[in-house]
Structures are given as structure tokens and as C-alpha cells.
Motif scaffolding. Structure first.
Motif, PDB file in Angstrom:
ATOM      1  N   UNK A   1      -1.284   2.634  -5.081  1.00 22.03           N
ATOM      2  CA  UNK A   1      -0.578   3.877  -4.752  1.00 22.03           C
ATOM      3  C   UNK A   1       0.739   3.542  -4.089  1.00 22.03           C
ATOM      4  N   UNK A   2       1.745   4.358  -4.370  1.00 24.95           N
ATOM      5  CA  UNK A   2       3.058   4.202  -3.759  1.00 24.95           C
ATOM      6  C   UNK A   2       3.311   5.245  -2.683  1.00 24.95           C
ATOM      7  N   UNK A   3       2.851   6.466  -2.906  1.00 22.14           N
ATOM      8  CA  UNK A   3       2.956   7.532  -1.909  1.00 22.14           C
ATOM      9  C   UNK A   3       1.637   8.281  -1.888  1.00 22.14           C
ATOM     10  N   UNK A   4       1.108   8.509  -0.687  1.00 22.27           N
ATOM     11  CA  UNK A   4      -0.131   9.263  -0.516  1.00 22.27           C
ATOM     12  C   UNK A   4       0.108  10.353   0.509  1.00 22.27           C
ATOM     13  N   UNK A   5       0.359  11.574   0.023  1.00 21.68           N
ATOM     14  CA  UNK A   5       0.577  12.715   0.899  1.00 21.68           C
ATOM     15  C   UNK A   5      -0.730  13.450   1.087  1.00 21.68           C
ATOM     16  N   UNK A   6      -1.339  13.264   2.208  1.00 19.17           N
ATOM     17  CA  UNK A   6      -2.695  13.763   2.388  1.00 19.17           C
ATOM     18  C   UNK A   6      -2.726  14.796   3.518  1.00 19.17           C
ATOM     19  N   UNK A   7      -2.615  16.059   3.135  1.00 21.54           N
ATOM     20  CA  UNK A   7      -2.791  17.125   4.102  1.00 21.54           C
ATOM     21  C   UNK A   7      -4.209  17.629   4.089  1.00 21.54           C
TER      22      UNK A   7
ATOM     23  N   UNK B   1       0.851  -1.183   0.000  1.00 23.73           N
ATOM     24  CA  UNK B   1       0.000   0.000   0.000  1.00 23.73           C
ATOM     25  C   UNK B   1       0.883   1.228   0.000  1.00 23.73           C
ATOM     26  N   UNK B   2       0.285   2.410   0.040  1.00 22.31           N
ATOM     27  CA  UNK B   2       1.097   3.619  -0.089  1.00 22.31           C
ATOM     28  C   UNK B   2       1.861   3.960   1.177  1.00 22.31           C
TER      29      UNK B   2
ATOM     30  N   UNK C   1       7.868   2.584  -9.277  1.00 22.65           N
ATOM     31  CA  UNK C   1       7.479   1.660 -10.337  1.00 22.65           C
ATOM     32  C   UNK C   1       6.468   0.619  -9.847  1.00 22.65           C
ATOM     33  N   UNK C   2       5.826  -0.002 -10.828  1.00 23.76           N
ATOM     34  CA  UNK C   2       4.999  -1.195 -10.651  1.00 23.76           C
ATOM     35  C   UNK C   2       3.781  -0.965  -9.756  1.00 23.76           C
ATOM     36  N   UNK C   3       3.068   0.119 -10.039  1.00 25.80           N
ATOM     37  CA  UNK C   3       1.764   0.346  -9.417  1.00 25.80           C
ATOM     38  C   UNK C   3       0.690   0.210 -10.490  1.00 25.80           C
TER      39      UNK C   3
ATOM     40  N   UNK D   1     -15.669  16.460 -13.956  1.00 29.36           N
ATOM     41  CA  UNK D   1     -15.724  15.009 -14.084  1.00 29.36           C
ATOM     42  C   UNK D   1     -14.614  14.370 -13.246  1.00 29.36           C
ATOM     43  N   UNK D   2     -14.488  13.066 -13.315  1.00 34.47           N
ATOM     44  CA  UNK D   2     -13.590  12.338 -12.410  1.00 34.47           C
ATOM     45  C   UNK D   2     -12.194  12.227 -13.004  1.00 34.47           C
ATOM     46  N   UNK D   3     -11.205  12.727 -12.265  1.00 31.67           N
ATOM     47  CA  UNK D   3      -9.825  12.708 -12.729  1.00 31.67           C
ATOM     48  C   UNK D   3      -9.185  11.356 -12.462  1.00 31.67           C
ATOM     49  N   UNK D   4      -8.366  10.907 -13.408  1.00 32.87           N
ATOM     50  CA  UNK D   4      -7.559   9.719 -13.179  1.00 32.87           C
ATOM     51  C   UNK D   4      -6.630   9.957 -11.996  1.00 32.87           C
ATOM     52  N   UNK D   5      -6.542   9.021 -11.054  1.00 31.58           N
ATOM     53  CA  UNK D   5      -5.683   9.248  -9.897  1.00 31.58           C
ATOM     54  C   UNK D   5      -4.212   9.093 -10.247  1.00 31.58           C
ATOM     55  N   UNK D   6      -3.362   9.602  -9.369  1.00 38.99           N
ATOM     56  CA  UNK D   6      -1.925   9.418  -9.511  1.00 38.99           C
ATOM     57  C   UNK D   6      -1.455   8.246  -8.666  1.00 38.99           C
ATOM     58  N   UNK D   7      -0.499   7.484  -9.175  1.00 30.93           N
ATOM     59  CA  UNK D   7       0.098   6.436  -8.348  1.00 30.93           C
ATOM     60  C   UNK D   7       0.909   7.021  -7.204  1.00 30.93           C
TER      61      UNK D   7
END
Length: 868
Positions: A308-314, A87-88, A331-333, A378-384
């Protein structure tokens, strides 16, 4: 790797210093608060230099405990090796730097943060020559990506094996072939879109999209498609008084061409080409057909598992801040939403319609009862890798590769972030996303500089290299972007209401700059985009509106423009750019400014560019064109202008970094044919933009008769195809048609898998000449002129494959060929060519005539005098 290289290189020492990639500091030099991590470490250790911890999560916890009152930067030292994430790495305000200092996650350049699971235990499948299988890795329940030695494999795909008739819930098939597959509900229909060209089917939701929907079930000849993807792709609400105009105002309301799928993907029964794979989720097994030279006993086979590899959630009150990532490969997400009922019902640039009634309400705001606001949200593609409400986040000398969604997302509330000296490649969707369009806090002050983005998007082909939504004071500068499927840089949003006479959606954007970028070989797969594409309001005046300056943009493949100012693009300045080899325009798309009733155009300044378009100076109701220069070739441009675009010297070594093993290219796409005489076909296609790390040298087209036997082939050098966009296969048997054609791309490693086949076509004798081109114009400078024209209204009994231009000074006729000849014809778009070597203050007469398999038609004539 890209085929365009910089000649200038810097020494390794200079590059390391500039990119900030020091080796791990010696323990004696390290700050006492630093944390050390190693793939062979122990999470029970103290994280010191001699006792590193093993996981990023444990390192985060140690850094968090030490970062509350920093007297200097705190560095988390990541030793070489792979850090596998299920997980991230979740970060919040507690993981931030303090007192003006940063928490730096420092890799070595060979540090990999991976969401992958290694696939081992390969065995040959009995009764299937060349096919291998292995147990799916522990914990892997689903994925959309598999990589062999860092080379993306292709999910098993092929032609739809039945004829489809669209119904309200899916299709009626001509046979039960799909229902007899092992797992038909794994299969996904893909709807390719592109400019209508020759006998290529035009499916999808606009020529800039490539939607996908999964099969929900197949019973007998009844195919039911997954919901809500099916309705969101077929029931988009339309204005009752504007036939065919969706309330979203972007593309059609339903899948075109009677909803026919272009091809089908992800079925065991489609495993027939080297490099293809399939995950049988119920049997928990992975199947793969190796490419020549691959040895599964030794290969590193990775299935992307984490989303997800990194989730910076402020948050707005507690942002995550002052964190840097340096020298790390991510890589590899994967991204699993398209595997589910939502599918991928695309709008534009990776945005999709989602939800049970998304087709009826999502982002439609004031235009429908119950519409959600703001318009076009509309709905944006998320970032890994993703950050929201983040301040002073830095990525430097990183690699974003082998990713299954967007690479990096700097989302709502991001301020003063920087991305520099990094590589974005082999990403399924958008490379880098900045901000959003959903009314949340805009991103601001983001600096994207000296990065190399190429060979993307690999799966969702309507994605772009850099996507910038509603933002303020962002700078996108000195990047090199090449070999991309659609637009290179996309700015802004929400300008579509001008299609119905309404002003663009209000938004907070202003002060954004796109400067000194080098963009080439873009729009290699889809159409109606640009090297730099902008729509919607960009500011409140030309003073704080978007600035597009000093960019070099060249070699567009699809239908579009170098710098595309689309719907509602207001207060944009396009100045000092070098723009050439586009199809029908270098700059601008005139749109009425509907903010008042004056009938003016959206205020735009097009100034002092080097281009081929040749439009005269003037003020067209607020669209001001002034001081632009006609160029016949890059040699006409001062060298310092060309040298100033793209990567700065300290970063040009990025162009020589190899990502993944060398491999065969990706297969070409969108193969179309036209008659070239009684025994020959012309073939055109979209070239591959992912060359496997070795430049494409040639393409081979193969024609097959109605029984599937090869009836002819022709190989063309990649340089020649780049010039002509055509391959001619002759000597076809008169009784063997209709013929289908596939194309392979060839590099020094070998040949790609064959493309999907063209539609069948029989050669015919062409006897009726085309009409004359229309609306010829000669736009003159002192020693050059731009000849502009539109295609003939009648093309005879064959397609236009070129034009012949004559000049009254006696020079040899000029043969005009290329992709723009082919894509401007069906859309009746104008095109142009520059005539060089003219004399000042001299009158010239120029003719242009269309060429088809029947011969050269009558010419259109224009006369003009060059400037003194």
C-alpha cells in the motif's frame, strides 16, 4: 498508449490552469503553515521552504500538528523526485482539513510516491545466454511485479510441461518434470477462460474469470495445490436439486476442463523469452532476460515491494476528511495475497472466494446453513491506495500506474470524494474501486470525471477499469476508457438470485449516473461483459434508478453487449447513447422481475439511443424500448453528440502523456486454429491491449510442426485483423501436422514475445457446406435496416469464418467478418449488421449465408419494407 486520440488540444497554459498543477509556490507566497518536502531533505528540519523534510511520514506529522484550526488551505509541497515507501502513508481523522479548508498534498507532475526497490548489480549468468541476475534489494522478500524503465516485465511463464490428471488435492502428472524444478512451490497455475472458440481450451471458473492457484508441493508425479485456493476453486457448493448451479449462482462449482491449467507462471525453468523475470526467494536473487535495446547497466529496474502507498482509514465517528492529492504519480506497489495459500479464486471483477471454508459459506447467506451475509459478499481486491470512511477526498491530475492490485479504492463510508483529470494504466487489477458489497456503509456522492483509463488489467484479467458497488448518487462522467481486457465500467452487485427465481439482494443503491463517457476497445481478453455492465437493484423507481446517458461505446472484441443490464438490473434508464460494433446486442438483457408473481420483466427504459441493434419500439412487460435510431456509421450521429462524450477539452492533453518507456507490445493471447483447407489453417487470437506506448502495426502467426520446426508463417496488418479477426497460414506440409501456432504483435519498437501456443491441429479438406443461418429478421428504418440472424445449427466439417449478405437492390454482396462471427457461433448467439443507403417505403429482400473453408452454404431469406 491508446490508438484512439482526440484531435483537439489545448495550450499548456490552459491545461495547467484547468488541471490545477501549479509549480511549487515561492517561499514568500506560501502560507506559514505549509510544509515542504524533498527527497534530499532532512527529517530533523522544520519543513519550511528552505529546510524541507525528507519523508511523507514526517511531513504528515508536521501537517497534523498545524491542521487543527486552519484559516486557509494547508499545502504539503512535494518537490520533484521519488519518495520511496516501505509501507503506506497512514492517514486518519487527525490528518484532515478543518474549518472548511483542506490539507493539500501537492506534487509537480514529476513527483513519484513509490513502493519499489531499485534492483542493481546486474551480472550475466554463466552458462545461460542472455540471462542476467542481481541480488534482490534489501528488504525485498517477495513480489509479483518487476519493471524496467517503467515497462512491466512478465513473470516467467510457459506451457505446463506435463499432462495433468486432476485429484482431490491437485494433480497426478505424467512425469516428475515439475518436481525436478528448483522451487516448484513458487510456481502458479493460471486458468484462462473465454468463450469456447475453435480448438481453444476453456478452463477456469466462467468466461469472465481467470483464477490462479499456487503449487504447494511436487513430489514425483504428485502435485499438491495450495489450500484453501484449491478447494475454493473446486468445491463451491451447489444446489442439490439444481444440477450444476452453484449456490453462489456465479459460474461453475469447479475448474472446468478437468481442472487443466492453461499455463504455469513463476519458475526459473520457464525463463526463455526476452522480458521475463524470476525472483529466487531462497537465494535472494532476481533473474531477468532483457528485451532488445535494454541495457541493465543504465536501466531503472524496480521491484514492487510495498503493498500500500496510502491508507486513509477513518471511522464512522471520526472520518478522515478534506484532503487532496494533486500532481502525484503513485507507482510500484504489489499485492502478495495471491502468492500465498489463498491464491486468486475469482468470482467476478476481482472479487474472490477466501477462507478455509469459503467455498461452502462465504457470501451464501440464507441459501446454506452457516452462510455469511449479505449474499454475494465475497472478498474484494484491495487498492494500493485505499480510503474508508472518508469525506471530501480529492485526487486531481494524478497518475496511478505500475500497480499490483487495484489502483485506488474509495471504500465503505466514502462520501463526496472526487477523482478528476487523472490517468489509470498498467494496473494488475481493477483501476478504480468505489464502495463495496459487504453491507458496510455505502459510498455516496463520489464524482469520477475526466480521467483516462487504459491498458489494464495487466495480471488479473477479469478486472475492470471502474468498479462501482453498492453506492448512492455517484457520477461517472466524461472519462475515456480504452484498451481494457474485460468490462470498462461495472455497476452494482447481487442480482444473481434471479437465476433461481428469487429477487435480487436488497441494497442501498440509488441515484447513480454514468454519462458522457467514451469507451472503446473493451473486452479485449474475456467474455460475457460490456462497455457498461450493471446488475442488481439500482434504485427504488425509474426516477432514482441508475441513469446511463450520453455515452459513446464502440468496438467490443469479446462476447457481450455495449450496455449490459444483467441479472436483477432493475430501474435502469439507458438514454441518448451511441452504441456500435458489439457482438450480439447493444442494450439490455431481459430478466424476469421476481419481486412479485406477476411475471413482468425488470423495469428498464431504453430510449433515444443511436445503435445498430434496431429493436422496434415496444413495452415488453416493463422493458420499454422507444425512440432509438438505427445507425450505419458514426457519421449518421450528430457531431455534437459524439463530441460530448469523453474527456472535456481542458483535459484532452491527458491522451498525450506517456507513462514509462516505449517498448514492444504485450503478447497476444488465446490463440485458436481451424482448418482452412488441406494445407492451411485459419488462426484467431485475442489482440494485445497493452501496446508498449507505440500502436500495434501488425501481427505475425507462425506454425510449428510436431518436431518444433517452423512450417509456415503469415503477417497481417493490425487494421486488417481488426476487420477479419483471422490470419490464414497456407502452404503447410501435408505430412508435418499436427501444427501448433504462436502469434507475436509488432509495433515500431519491435515484436512482442510469442503468445502461448495453440492446441495442435492438422489441416483437412473441408467438403461439407454449412447449413443456412436461422431466424433472419429485417428491422427497418426509413433509409437503413438491421439484418439480424443466428448461426446455422449445422456448420459442416469446418468453422464459420464469415457470412455473405445480398440485397435485392443489386448492390455487391456484403462480406461479414470479424470477431463476432467467431464468438457468436459456439454460443448460438444472434448477430446483426446494418444495411445503409436504402430508400424509404421500399420493399427489400435480403439473404444471408454462412461461409466456411468448404465454401458458401445455402442462404436464409427475409423480406421487409422500409418506413416512409
Amino acid at each position: 498508449m491508446p490508438t484512439h486520440r482526440r484531435a483537439a488540444l489545448v495550450t499548456l497554459a490552459t491545461a495547467v490552469l484547468a488541471l490545477g498543477v501549479p509549480a511549487l509556490a515561492a517561499p514568500a507566497e506560501a502560507a506559514s503553515s505549509d510544509v515542504y518536502v524533498s527527497p534530499t531533505g532532512d527529517d530533523h528540519a522544520d519543513g519550511g521552504a528552505r529546510h524541507p523534510v525528507r519523508t511523507l511520514q514526517r511531513a504528515r506529522d508536521l501537517a497534523r500538528a498545524r491542521a487543527g484550526d486552519l484559516a486557509s488551505d494547508l499545502t504539503v509541497h512535494l518537490a520533484p523526485g521519488t519518495y520511496r515507501q516501505s509501507g503506506p502513508l497512514a492517514l486518519d481523522a487527525r490528518d484532515s482539513g478543518t474549518n472548511g479548508h483542506r490539507v493539500i498534498w501537492q506534487g509537480t507532475g514529476t513527483t513519484v510516491v513509490s513502493g519499489g526497490r531499485k534492483v542493481v548489480g546486474w551480472r550475466q549468468v554463466p552458462g545461460r545466454s542472455g540471462l542476467w541476475s542481481a541480488p534482490a534489494p534489501q528488504g525485498l522478500t517477495d513480489t509479483r511485479q518487476l519493471y524496467v524503465d517503467g515497462v512491466r516485465a512478465q513473470r516467467a511463464r510457459g506451457e505446463v510441461p506435463v499432462r495433468l490428471t486432476q485429484t482431490a488435492t491437485g494433480y497426478t502428472a505424467s512425469s516428475d518434470a515439475i518436481a525436478r524444478w528448483k522451487h516448484p512451490s513458487d510456481a502458479e497455475f493460471v486458468y484462462t477462460s473465454g468463450e469456447a472458440l475453435w480448438n481453444v481450451e476453456r478452463n477456469g471458473l466462467g468466461q469472465w474469470t481467470e483464477p490462479r492457484c499456487r503449487i504447494a508441493s511436487a513430489e514425483g508425479t504428485t502435485i499438491t495445490m495450495a489450500q484453501p485456493c484449491w478447494d475454493n476453486s473446486n468445491k463451491r457448493v451447489e444446489f442439490p436439486d439444481i444440477p450444476g448451479r452453484t449456490v453462489g449462482m456465479v459460474g461453475p462449482g469447479h475448474l472446468t476442463n478437468d481442472g487443466k491449467a492453461s499455463y504455469v507462471e513463476n519458475a526459473y525453468e520457464l525463463l526463455d523469452q526476452p522480458g521475463e523475470w524470476y525472483l529466487d526467494r531462497s537465494a535472494h536473487r532476481v533473474y531477468y532476460l532483457p528485451r532488445p535495446g535494454e541495457n541493465l547497466a543504465r536501466a531503472d529496474v524496480e521491484a514492487a515491494a510495498a503493498e500500500q502507498l496510502v491508507d486513509g482509514r477513518g471511522t464512522a465517528d471520526a472520518p478522515v476528511h478534506d484532503i487532496a492529492f494533486r500532481g502525484i504519480r503513485f507507482s510500484y506497489a504489489t499485492w502478495l495475497t495471491p502468492n500465498g495459500p489463498e491464491g486468486f479464486s475469482e468470482i467476478q471483477a476481482g472479487y474472490t472466494v477466501t477462507g478455509g471454508r469459503g467455498w461452502a459459506t462465504q457470501g451464501l447467506c440464507q441459501y446454506v446453513e452457516g452462510g455469511t451475509c449479505p449474499f454475494a459478499s465475497w472478498t474484494k481486491m484491495p487498492g494500493n491506495l485505499a480510503f474508508t470512511h472518508a469525506r471530501r477526498i480529492e485526487f486531481a491530475d494524478d497518475v496511478f500506474a505500475h500497480l499490483g492490485a487495484s489502483g485506488l479504492e474509495l471504500g465503505a463510508g466514502t462520501e463526496d470524494a472526487s477523482v478528476r483529470g487523472s490517468i489509470f494504466t498498467d494496473i494488475s487489477g481493477n483501476g478504480l474501486e468505489i464502495g463495496g458489497v459487504d453491507g458496510q456503509a455505502p459510498a455516496s456522492g463520489v464524482q469520477v470525471t475526466d480521467n483516462h483509463l487504459y491498458a489494464l488489467p495487466r495480471e488479473y484479467h477479469g478486472g475492470v477499469a471502474i468498479l462501482n458497488g453498492y453506492t448512492r448518487n455517484d457520477t461517472i462522467a466524461h472519462n475515456q476508457i480504452d484498451h481494457v481486457g474485460y468490462s470498462a465500467i461495472s455497476m452494482g452487485w447481487g442480482g444473481w438470485p434471479d437465476k433461481i427465481g428469487d429477487p435480487a439482494t436488497p441494497n442501498p443503491s440509488h441515484g447513480n449516473t454514468v454519462r458522457d463517457n467514451l469507451i472503446s476497445d473493451y473486452m479485449q481478453m474475456l467474455d460475457d461483459g460490456g462497455g457498461i455492465y450493471t446488475q442488481g437493484l439500482t434504485g427504488t423507481s425509474l426516477a432514482d434508478g441508475e441513469k446511463v446517458t450520453g455515452n459513446v461505446v464502440h468496438d467490443q472484441w469479446g462476447l457481450g453487449k455495449s450496455v449490459y443490464t444483467d441479472n436483477g438490473c432493475t430501474y435502469e434508464t439507458v438514454e441518448g447513447n451511441v452504441l456500435y460494433h458489439a457482438s450480439y446486442a447493444n442494450v439490455a438483457s431481459r430478466h424476469t422481475d421476481y419481486r412479485d408473481g406477476l411475471g413482468n420483466n425488470d423495469p428498464t427504459l431504453v430510449k433515444d439511443n443511436w445503435w445498430e441493434e434496431g429493436t422496434a419500439d415496444g413495452d415488453n412487460k416493463g422493458l420499454v424500448t422507444t425512440g432509438n435510431r438505427i445507425m450505419a456509421s458514426p457519421s449518421d450521429v450528430p457531431p455534437e453528440i459524439l463530441a460530448g462524450a469523453g474527456l472535456e477539452p481542458a483535459y484532452r492533453s491527458l491522451l498525450d502523456r506517456r507513462i514509462g518507456a516505449r517498448s514492444v507490445p504485450e503478447a497476444p493471447s488465446r490463440v485458436g486454429t481451424s482448418t482452412a483447407g488441406p494445407d492451411a489453417l485459419y488462426v484467431t487470437f485475442n489482440p494485445t491491449f497493452a501496446d508498449g506506448g507505440s500502436p500495434v502495426r501488425s501481427y505475425t502467426a507462425r506454425a510449428y510442426d510436431s518436431t518444433g520446426r517452423q512450417a509456415g508463417q503469415q503477417t497481417v496488418a493490425a487494421t486488417d485483423f481488426r476487420r477479419t479477426a483471422l490470419v490464414r497460414i497456407g502452404g503447410l506440409p501435408a505430412a508435418g501436422g499436427p501444427f501448433t501456432v504462436t502469434v507475436t504483435a509488432n509495433n515500431d519498437v519491435g515484436g512482442s514475445a510469442p503468445s502461448l501456443a495453440s492446441l495442435p491441429l492438422s489441416p483437412t479438406t473441408a467438403t461439407v457446406l454449412p447449413g443456412a443461418p436461422t431466424s433472419p429478421k429485417l428491422r427497418t428504418a426509413s433509409m437503413a435496416a438491421t439484418l439480424a440472424w443466428t448461426p446455422p445449427t449445422a456448420t459442416g466439417d469446418a468453422k464459420v469464418v464469415g457470412y455473405r449478405v445480398t440485397v435485392s437492390d443489386g448492390r455487391a454482396p456484403v462480406d461479414v467478418t470479424g470477431r463476432d462471427v467467431l464468438v457468436t457461433q459456439p454460443s448460438a448467439k444472434g448477430m446483426f449488421r446494418v444495411l445503409a443507403g436504402l430508400k424509404a417505403a421500399t420493399t427489400y429482400t435480403v439473404t444471408v449465408a454462412a461461409v466456411t473453408a468448404a465454401g458458401t452454404g445455402p442462404a436464409a431469406t427475409v423480406t421487409a419494407t422500409t418506413r416512409p
